[in-house]
Design an enzyme around this catalytic site. Structure first.
Site, PDB file in Angstrom:
ATOM      1  N   GLU A  36     -26.168   5.499  11.392  1.00 21.09           N
ATOM      2  CA  GLU A  36     -26.737   4.256  11.939  1.00 21.09           C
ATOM      3  C   GLU A  36     -26.652   4.196  13.463  1.00 21.09           C
ATOM      4  O   GLU A  36     -26.747   3.119  14.046  1.00 21.09           O
ATOM      5  CB  GLU A  36     -26.019   3.034  11.336  1.00 21.09           C
ATOM      6  CG  GLU A  36     -26.159   2.887   9.843  1.00 21.09           C
ATOM      7  CD  GLU A  36     -27.567   2.543   9.375  1.00 21.09           C
ATOM      8  OE1 GLU A  36     -28.534   2.714  10.149  1.00 21.09           O
ATOM      9  OE2 GLU A  36     -27.684   2.120   8.226  1.00 21.09           O
TER      10      GLU A  36
ATOM     11  N   HIS B   6     -20.733  -2.777  11.830  1.00 15.37           N
ATOM     12  CA  HIS B   6     -21.639  -2.822  10.681  1.00 15.37           C
ATOM     13  C   HIS B   6     -20.818  -2.588   9.425  1.00 15.37           C
ATOM     14  O   HIS B   6     -19.982  -1.679   9.379  1.00 15.37           O
ATOM     15  CB  HIS B   6     -22.715  -1.740  10.799  1.00 15.37           C
ATOM     16  CG  HIS B   6     -23.487  -1.530   9.532  1.00 15.37           C
ATOM     17  ND1 HIS B   6     -24.172  -2.551   8.898  1.00 15.37           N
ATOM     18  CD2 HIS B   6     -23.663  -0.435   8.752  1.00 15.37           C
ATOM     19  CE1 HIS B   6     -24.738  -2.077   7.806  1.00 15.37           C
ATOM     20  NE2 HIS B   6     -24.448  -0.793   7.688  1.00 15.37           N
TER      21      HIS B   6
ATOM     22  N   HIS C 205     -20.685  -3.522   4.797  1.00 17.76           N
ATOM     23  CA  HIS C 205     -21.380  -3.969   3.589  1.00 17.76           C
ATOM     24  C   HIS C 205     -20.479  -4.982   2.868  1.00 17.76           C
ATOM     25  O   HIS C 205     -19.965  -4.678   1.792  1.00 17.76           O
ATOM     26  CB  HIS C 205     -21.668  -2.783   2.661  1.00 17.76           C
ATOM     27  CG  HIS C 205     -22.591  -1.745   3.227  1.00 17.76           C
ATOM     28  ND1 HIS C 205     -22.982  -0.629   2.507  1.00 17.76           N
ATOM     29  CD2 HIS C 205     -23.202  -1.633   4.437  1.00 17.76           C
ATOM     30  CE1 HIS C 205     -23.792   0.123   3.254  1.00 17.76           C
ATOM     31  NE2 HIS C 205     -23.927  -0.466   4.431  1.00 17.76           N
TER      32      HIS C 205
ATOM     33  N   TYR D  57     -19.710 -25.657  10.152  1.00 13.69           N
ATOM     34  CA  TYR D  57     -19.877 -25.609  11.613  1.00 13.69           C
ATOM     35  C   TYR D  57     -19.512 -24.254  12.216  1.00 13.69           C
ATOM     36  O   TYR D  57     -19.939 -23.911  13.318  1.00 13.69           O
ATOM     37  CB  TYR D  57     -19.129 -26.751  12.300  1.00 13.69           C
ATOM     38  CG  TYR D  57     -17.618 -26.633  12.352  1.00 13.69           C
ATOM     39  CD1 TYR D  57     -17.001 -25.800  13.288  1.00 13.69           C
ATOM     40  CD2 TYR D  57     -16.812 -27.351  11.481  1.00 13.69           C
ATOM     41  CE1 TYR D  57     -15.622 -25.687  13.351  1.00 13.69           C
ATOM     42  CE2 TYR D  57     -15.426 -27.244  11.535  1.00 13.69           C
ATOM     43  CZ  TYR D  57     -14.831 -26.407  12.464  1.00 13.69           C
ATOM     44  OH  TYR D  57     -13.475 -26.280  12.520  1.00 13.69           O
TER      45      TYR D  57
ATOM     46  N   HIS E 258     -28.853  -4.356   2.132  1.00 12.55           N
ATOM     47  CA  HIS E 258     -28.038  -3.408   2.872  1.00 12.55           C
ATOM     48  C   HIS E 258     -26.662  -3.981   3.239  1.00 12.55           C
ATOM     49  O   HIS E 258     -25.663  -3.572   2.663  1.00 12.55           O
ATOM     50  CB  HIS E 258     -28.820  -2.948   4.115  1.00 12.55           C
ATOM     51  CG  HIS E 258     -28.194  -1.857   4.893  1.00 12.55           C
ATOM     52  ND1 HIS E 258     -28.888  -1.040   5.756  1.00 12.55           N
ATOM     53  CD2 HIS E 258     -26.913  -1.443   4.985  1.00 12.55           C
ATOM     54  CE1 HIS E 258     -28.066  -0.161   6.303  1.00 12.55           C
ATOM     55  NE2 HIS E 258     -26.860  -0.393   5.854  1.00 12.55           N
TER      56      HIS E 258
ATOM     57  N   TYR F  78     -12.914 -23.674  23.587  1.00 12.14           N
ATOM     58  CA  TYR F  78     -11.924 -23.217  22.614  1.00 12.14           C
ATOM     59  C   TYR F  78     -11.691 -21.713  22.727  1.00 12.14           C
ATOM     60  O   TYR F  78     -10.851 -21.151  22.068  1.00 12.14           O
ATOM     61  CB  TYR F  78     -12.440 -23.575  21.206  1.00 12.14           C
ATOM     62  CG  TYR F  78     -11.479 -23.348  20.070  1.00 12.14           C
ATOM     63  CD1 TYR F  78     -10.350 -24.158  19.925  1.00 12.14           C
ATOM     64  CD2 TYR F  78     -11.712 -22.340  19.130  1.00 12.14           C
ATOM     65  CE1 TYR F  78      -9.480 -23.953  18.871  1.00 12.14           C
ATOM     66  CE2 TYR F  78     -10.849 -22.153  18.072  1.00 12.14           C
ATOM     67  CZ  TYR F  78      -9.740 -22.962  17.938  1.00 12.14           C
ATOM     68  OH  TYR F  78      -8.881 -22.765  16.897  1.00 12.14           O
TER      69      TYR F  78
HETATM   70  P1  13P Z   1     -22.277   6.508   8.157  1.00 12.93           P
HETATM   71  O1  13P Z   1     -21.132   7.069   7.333  1.00 12.93           O
HETATM   72  O2  13P Z   1     -23.255   7.565   8.556  1.00 12.93           O
HETATM   73  O3  13P Z   1     -21.788   5.684   9.309  1.00 12.93           O
HETATM   74  O4  13P Z   1     -23.181   5.549   7.248  1.00 12.93           O
HETATM   75  C1  13P Z   1     -22.714   4.579   6.413  1.00 12.93           C
HETATM   76  C2  13P Z   1     -23.785   3.654   5.913  1.00 12.93           C
HETATM   77  O5  13P Z   1     -23.738   3.198   4.803  1.00 12.93           O
HETATM   78  C3  13P Z   1     -24.904   3.275   6.765  1.00 12.93           C
HETATM   79  O6  13P Z   1     -25.445   2.045   6.449  1.00 12.93           O
END
Ligand code: 13P
Length: 215
Positions: free
Chosen positions: A75, A94, A96, A115, A157, A210
């Protein structure tokens, strides 16, 4: 390698491990980058976090180039494009996370059910349209969905969270998953009432005092 760079590389690995320990990611599904000198440091592809070493973290220049033999995250493109587009951002997380991904699978954005959504920069957390992982198309969708925001969902994703620092980006990733879980819970009961855009803007202003303004 300078002491600062070694520290940044280890901080990325620590954040990957925390991501999984916190339950916002599983396996090697996530990836992290941090701005460094005239480029970025990014996690290697498909290396289990427990086995990841500072040497495996890849330095990528802002033109996407890196040392031969290195293996940046699949990514890397959206990490690079986000850091290009967003001078206010120094870290990209990033993952999941289960609830954020449930909503993303349904193509839903997160509305102002709490909020705390103001910490992500506005009254919605948008869901970027689906595109295959690692593509320029996905990267374009992500950059668009992140306009004026510090987080977005990725259809079918996962999620992206941004921050002025890695600590703040990881903190926001947990907040986004909490919001997703709350919204998912509300939907079990019915259609949740929402806070107004004006109220979210008011909260955003209060967050400045804050210490959450530059999350
Ligand atoms: P990488 O291990 O290449 O970072 O990818 C993980 C993945 O699920 C990308 O969305």
């Amino acid at each position: 390698m300078t002491a600062d760079e070694t520290r940044k590389r280890q901080a990325i690995i620590d954040a990957c491990r925390r991501m999984n320990a916190l339950g916002i990611n599983q396996g090697t599904s996530g990836n992290i980058s941090v701005r460094h000198r005239d480029g970025l440091l990014i996690t290697p592809t498909s290396v289990p976090y427990d086995a990841m070493t500072p040497e495996q973290i890849v330095f990528m220049a802002m033109d996407g180039s890196f040392e031969p033999g290195q293996k940046p995250s699949s990514e890397w493109r959206f990490h690079l494009d986000i850091l290009h587009a967003r001078g206010d951002v120094n870290a990209v997380v990033h993952a999941h996370p289960p609830y954020a991904t449930i909503l993303a699978i349904m193509g839903m954005e997160i509305p102002a059910v709490h909020y705390m959504i103001a910490a992500a920069g506005g009254d919605t957390i948008r869901c970027a349209p689906y595109a295959t992982f690692g593509t320029a198309e996905l990267s374009d969708h992500a950059v668009n969905a992140l306009e004026g925001r510090l987080a977005c969902l990725l259809d079918h994703h996962g999620m992206i969270a941004l921050g002025a620092s890695l600590e703040k980006a990881l903190w926001l990733a947990v907040e986004v998953e909490t919001l997703a879980r709350q919204y998912h819970g509300c939907l079990q009961i019915g259609k949740p009432p929402l806070l107004t855009s004006a109220e979210i803007e008011r909260v955003r202003q209060k967050f400045a005092g804050y210490g959450l303004s530059d999350t």
